[in-house]
Design a protein around this motif. Structure first.
Motif, mmCIF file in Angstrom:
data_model
loop_
_atom_site.group_PDB
_atom_site.id
_atom_site.type_symbol
_atom_site.label_atom_id
_atom_site.label_comp_id
_atom_site.label_asym_id
_atom_site.label_seq_id
_atom_site.Cartn_x
_atom_site.Cartn_y
_atom_site.Cartn_z
ATOM 1 N N GLU A 114 0.846 -1.210 0.000
ATOM 2 C CA GLU A 114 0.000 0.000 0.000
ATOM 3 C C GLU A 114 0.871 1.246 0.000
ATOM 4 N N TRP A 115 1.851 1.238 0.903
ATOM 5 C CA TRP A 115 2.757 2.383 1.049
ATOM 6 C C TRP A 115 3.509 2.647 -0.246
ATOM 7 N N ILE A 116 3.969 1.566 -0.870
ATOM 8 C CA ILE A 116 4.754 1.712 -2.105
ATOM 9 C C ILE A 116 3.872 2.212 -3.243
ATOM 10 N N GLN A 117 2.633 1.688 -3.292
ATOM 11 C CA GLN A 117 1.726 2.136 -4.363
ATOM 12 C C GLN A 117 1.316 3.596 -4.162
ATOM 13 N N ASP A 118 1.220 4.019 -2.894
ATOM 14 C CA ASP A 118 0.932 5.437 -2.640
ATOM 15 C C ASP A 118 2.111 6.306 -3.079
ATOM 16 N N LEU A 122 2.271 4.854 -10.353
ATOM 17 C CA LEU A 122 2.396 4.002 -11.537
ATOM 18 C C LEU A 122 2.162 2.530 -11.189
ATOM 19 N N LEU A 123 2.598 2.135 -10.005
ATOM 20 C CA LEU A 123 2.528 0.724 -9.610
ATOM 21 C C LEU A 123 1.078 0.275 -9.406
ATOM 22 N N ARG A 124 0.227 1.218 -9.037
ATOM 23 C CA ARG A 124 -1.193 0.875 -8.879
ATOM 24 C C ARG A 124 -1.862 0.874 -10.259
ATOM 25 N N GLU A 125 -1.500 1.868 -11.082
ATOM 26 C CA GLU A 125 -2.092 1.963 -12.430
ATOM 27 C C GLU A 125 -1.765 0.726 -13.265
ATOM 28 N N SER A 149 10.504 -2.699 -0.854
ATOM 29 C CA SER A 149 9.286 -3.374 -0.403
ATOM 30 C C SER A 149 9.402 -3.938 1.011
ATOM 31 N N THR A 150 10.613 -4.081 1.496
ATOM 32 C CA THR A 150 10.792 -4.590 2.862
ATOM 33 C C THR A 150 11.106 -3.449 3.832
ATOM 34 N N MET A 151 10.932 -2.201 3.355
ATOM 35 C CA MET A 151 11.234 -1.028 4.186
ATOM 36 C C MET A 151 12.680 -1.081 4.707
#
Ligand code: ATP
Length: 230
Positions: A114-118, A122-125, A149-151
């Motif tokens: 979620e955090w990365i897509q926010d 582009l990653l959500r689109e 992705s693993t923060m």
């Protein structure tokens, strides 16, 4: 956060790094700039445990990394985006990003996604599109997203601008700035000094496997830009 002391790396008779010392402090962004074959990837690969150190020490977060495997180093908080934006071409964008979280509890992986897509819309689109349908610049975003992705506490970016058009260098720079704003510590390598110097606090100029100069961006700008033309 990361202290590299007198690191040497050899491939058979070839000396790729000779007694290189580098420091990255928490919250900083540091650049390793140098031309083809200078030894940049060798240093990054030694930090993640992909190539062995012939001599010297690598200390991350107070822990000497000698003898620790790549997965252990990842779990300690080192994220890595390889040169040449290596993505899994037939996997979707989301699968690519989640591949970085293997071994992470599902709830945590989903929260991270979620955090990365926010952070990178582009990653959500393009969530369900196979990675091979993306442009080179878009694939680089996916590769960086997988690395974060693993923060990770420390993000290693190996030549993130390689082969990209100027417009995508701008987009990748924006993505890196967003990660910095969120407190990620970054060590990046680049041949392209000009755009890279805009992103970092300090830089090391590396040539022939040795650190030739280091300092703040203002202190080493001229030397770093000269290196770009070698
Ligand atoms: P590039 O931008 O081309 O990736 P680099 O600065 O990352 O360059 P390295 O890839 O670390 O440089 O290479 C440093 C030196 O080590 C070069 O002389 C290279 O040819 C050599 N080298 C790198 N990898 C290997 C390997 N697996 N086996 C033998 N020699 C290698």
């Amino acid at each position: 956060m990361l202290t590299i002391e007198n690191l040497s790396v050899r491939y058979g008779g070839i000396e790729a790094l000779n007694k290189v010392s580098i420091e990255v402090r928490q919250g900083e962004s540091v650049l390793l700039v140098g031309s083809n074959g200078a030894g940049k990837s060798s240093l990054i690969n030694a930090v993640i445990g992909l190539v062995p150190a012939a001599s010297g020490r690598i200390v991350f977060d107070g822990k000497d990394l000698a003898g620790t495997s790549c997965p252990v180093r990842a779990r300690l908080g080192i994220g890595y985006s390889p040169e040449g934006r290596r993505v899994f071409r037939s996997l979707t964008v989301t699968e690519n990003v989640l591949s970085g979280t293997l071994g992470t509890p599902m709830a945590e992986a989903k929260a991270n996604l979620e955090w990365i897509q926010d952070t990178f819309p582009l990653l959500r689109e393009r969530a369900n599109q196979p990675a091979n349908q993306l442009s080179g610049g878009q694939q680089q975003i996916v590769a960086i997203a997988r690395a974060v992705s693993t923060m990770p506490k420390l993000l290693l970016l190996d030549e993130p601008f390689l082969g990209l058009a100027p417009v995508w260098i701008g987009h990748i720079s924006d993505a890196i700035r967003e990660l910095q704003r969120r407190g990620t510590t970054i060590l990046m390598t680049e041949q392209m000094a000009r755009p890279a110097l805009k992103l970092v606090d300090r830089a090391y100029v590396i040539r022939g496997g040795e650190v030739r100069r280091s300092g703040t961006v203002d202190e080493i700008r001229d030397v770093a830009l000269a290196e770009e033309y070698l």
